[in-house]
Design an enzyme around this catalytic site. Sequence first.
Site, PDB file in Angstrom:
ATOM      1  N   ASP A 181      31.902  43.664  48.965  1.00  0.00           N
ATOM      2  CA  ASP A 181      31.689  43.107  47.626  1.00  0.00           C
ATOM      3  C   ASP A 181      32.199  41.666  47.559  1.00  0.00           C
ATOM      4  O   ASP A 181      31.611  40.809  46.908  1.00  0.00           O
ATOM      5  CB  ASP A 181      32.426  43.955  46.576  1.00  0.00           C
ATOM      6  CG  ASP A 181      31.696  45.259  46.294  1.00  0.00           C
ATOM      7  OD1 ASP A 181      30.456  45.298  46.423  1.00  0.00           O
ATOM      8  OD2 ASP A 181      32.374  46.245  45.953  1.00  0.00           O
ATOM      9  N   ARG A 223      51.336  38.707  24.165  1.00  0.00           N
ATOM     10  CA  ARG A 223      52.485  38.400  25.027  1.00  0.00           C
ATOM     11  C   ARG A 223      52.479  39.389  26.180  1.00  0.00           C
ATOM     12  O   ARG A 223      52.378  40.601  25.954  1.00  0.00           O
ATOM     13  CB  ARG A 223      53.806  38.546  24.272  1.00  0.00           C
ATOM     14  CG  ARG A 223      54.069  37.431  23.305  1.00  0.00           C
ATOM     15  CD  ARG A 223      55.423  37.617  22.634  1.00  0.00           C
ATOM     16  NE  ARG A 223      55.713  36.497  21.769  1.00  0.00           N
ATOM     17  CZ  ARG A 223      55.176  36.342  20.555  1.00  0.00           C
ATOM     18  NH1 ARG A 223      54.328  37.223  20.076  1.00  0.00           N
ATOM     19  NH2 ARG A 223      55.498  35.288  19.834  1.00  0.00           N
ATOM     20  N   ALA A 272      50.010  44.215  31.270  1.00  0.00           N
ATOM     21  CA  ALA A 272      51.417  44.421  30.914  1.00  0.00           C
ATOM     22  C   ALA A 272      51.829  43.686  29.646  1.00  0.00           C
ATOM     23  O   ALA A 272      52.630  42.739  29.679  1.00  0.00           O
ATOM     24  CB  ALA A 272      52.318  43.999  32.075  1.00  0.00           C
TER      25      ALA A 272
HETATM   26  P1  NAP Z   1      39.702  41.945  47.728  1.00  0.00           P
HETATM   27  O1  NAP Z   1      41.183  41.820  47.696  1.00  0.00           O
HETATM   28  O2  NAP Z   1      39.030  42.357  48.986  1.00  0.00           O
HETATM   29  O3  NAP Z   1      39.235  42.923  46.557  1.00  0.00           O
HETATM   30  C1  NAP Z   1      39.913  44.072  46.218  1.00  0.00           C
HETATM   31  C2  NAP Z   1      38.960  45.248  46.256  1.00  0.00           C
HETATM   32  O4  NAP Z   1      38.073  45.208  45.137  1.00  0.00           O
HETATM   33  C3  NAP Z   1      38.077  45.306  47.511  1.00  0.00           C
HETATM   34  O5  NAP Z   1      38.063  46.648  47.952  1.00  0.00           O
HETATM   35  C4  NAP Z   1      36.732  44.863  46.964  1.00  0.00           C
HETATM   36  O6  NAP Z   1      35.654  45.382  47.721  1.00  0.00           O
HETATM   37  C5  NAP Z   1      36.757  45.493  45.603  1.00  0.00           C
HETATM   38  N1  NAP Z   1      35.804  44.987  44.626  1.00  0.00           N
HETATM   39  C6  NAP Z   1      35.329  43.725  44.422  1.00  0.00           C
HETATM   40  N2  NAP Z   1      34.480  43.690  43.386  1.00  0.00           N
HETATM   41  C7  NAP Z   1      34.397  44.970  42.922  1.00  0.00           C
HETATM   42  C8  NAP Z   1      33.667  45.579  41.879  1.00  0.00           C
HETATM   43  N3  NAP Z   1      32.866  44.873  41.081  1.00  0.00           N
HETATM   44  N4  NAP Z   1      33.798  46.912  41.696  1.00  0.00           N
HETATM   45  C9  NAP Z   1      34.600  47.645  42.482  1.00  0.00           C
HETATM   46  N5  NAP Z   1      35.325  47.126  43.496  1.00  0.00           N
HETATM   47  C10 NAP Z   1      35.224  45.796  43.700  1.00  0.00           C
HETATM   48  O7  NAP Z   1      39.104  40.575  47.183  1.00  0.00           O
HETATM   49  P2  NAP Z   1      37.585  40.165  47.097  1.00  0.00           P
HETATM   50  O8  NAP Z   1      36.785  40.992  48.038  1.00  0.00           O
HETATM   51  O9  NAP Z   1      37.559  38.697  47.197  1.00  0.00           O
HETATM   52  O10 NAP Z   1      37.154  40.610  45.610  1.00  0.00           O
HETATM   53  C11 NAP Z   1      37.712  40.011  44.476  1.00  0.00           C
HETATM   54  C12 NAP Z   1      37.676  41.040  43.397  1.00  0.00           C
HETATM   55  O11 NAP Z   1      38.532  42.086  43.735  1.00  0.00           O
HETATM   56  C13 NAP Z   1      38.163  40.549  42.052  1.00  0.00           C
HETATM   57  O12 NAP Z   1      37.094  40.003  41.321  1.00  0.00           O
HETATM   58  C14 NAP Z   1      38.741  41.801  41.417  1.00  0.00           C
HETATM   59  O13 NAP Z   1      37.811  42.499  40.599  1.00  0.00           O
HETATM   60  C15 NAP Z   1      39.043  42.694  42.588  1.00  0.00           C
HETATM   61  N6  NAP Z   1      40.477  42.863  42.709  1.00  0.00           N
HETATM   62  C16 NAP Z   1      40.999  44.002  42.229  1.00  0.00           C
HETATM   63  C17 NAP Z   1      42.355  44.191  42.255  1.00  0.00           C
HETATM   64  C18 NAP Z   1      42.896  45.454  41.714  1.00  0.00           C
HETATM   65  O14 NAP Z   1      42.102  46.362  41.457  1.00  0.00           O
HETATM   66  N7  NAP Z   1      44.189  45.541  41.508  1.00  0.00           N
HETATM   67  C19 NAP Z   1      43.205  43.229  42.795  1.00  0.00           C
HETATM   68  C20 NAP Z   1      42.634  42.071  43.296  1.00  0.00           C
HETATM   69  C21 NAP Z   1      41.250  41.895  43.251  1.00  0.00           C
HETATM   70  P3  NAP Z   1      35.320  44.836  49.216  1.00  0.00           P
HETATM   71  O15 NAP Z   1      36.399  45.373  50.097  1.00  0.00           O
HETATM   72  O16 NAP Z   1      33.995  45.451  49.500  1.00  0.00           O
HETATM   73  O17 NAP Z   1      35.294  43.346  49.188  1.00  0.00           O
END
Ligand code: NAP
Length: 285
Positions: A48, A150, A187
Amino acid sequence: MKTIKIHANHLDLSQQIASKLKEKAENAGLTCLPLDQVSDYIITVGGDGTLLTAFHTYQDQLADSQFIGVHTGHLGFYTDWLGDEMDLLIQGILDNDEEAVSYPLLGIEVTLKGNQSLHYLALNEFILRSHRKTMVCDVAISDHFFEVFRGDGLCIATPTGSTGMNKSVGGAVLHPRVEAIQMTELASVNNRLYRSLASPIILPKDEWLTLKPADSMQGMNFSIDNRFFEDQVVEQVRLQMSQQRIHFASFRHMHYWDRVEASFIGSVNRKPSEEAGLRGIKLDL
Ligand code: NAP
Ligand code: MN
């Protein structure tokens, strides 16, 4: 003649699949264009995150191109195809005369101190945070004051982004046909002195959010999908569902709730073989 371009992440497996795909596509009569040219289809190979990067890289081509995601890790939300299905994928492109499906995007206008307004689009979400001290921020909905927030930050997500960060912070999963954006709190401080709604809210496309950090907020961070902006002095952010949309090739139709189930529930609760077989999903168990 239909044209494609292939955007792969740096992993060896993705690179191998990309070059195999290019060779097969050209043999089948598709034209594979260099990445700096506009093509009918943008095929991403990775996860993704790779699709998010491609979305931002080719953002000026959203009206001209349909995205297709090939996944080389686990089943993704934007990635439908496996590396060993390239013949099927190519045939699908050759035969495809269906309308693409399109999904909502988030339009973001960030005003930094000194009145420089910057416009962005997000496919997943916008997150505003303050990590040095509690974020204090006025929130208005369609120019009506709503609350003083906040806490650690605020996340505003699209429907397809609702399964990303939004879900991790307690937001609802929205079907991408719902034309809306969702704000979740990170939070929040809620006690007798300070009060914000403390629930996710979902706004229709004709409403907008305005976030105005308090004057005391100096270095703030914000992120737009996988792009990070650090230590910014943010005066105001305006967020609304954009009129632009992202288009995906729709010749492989996967039921949205099957994808949610396969990604978040499947491998824990199901009897893997029968259920996956029934639904025609290949699972990485
Ligand atoms: P990443 O650190 O690899 O992303 C975290 C996880 O979120 C990966 O498993 C990614 O899939 C998955 N992901 C991305 N878009 C998604 C969606 N629309 N629905 C479900 N899962 C999704 O960073 P990245 O690949 O650059 O992706 C950035 C996105 O990750 C951000 O936009 C945010 O939505 C998400 N994210 C989530 C968290 C959390 O849930 N705590 C934390 C950081 C980022 P892939 O492994 O296939 O890339
Ligand atoms: Mn990733």
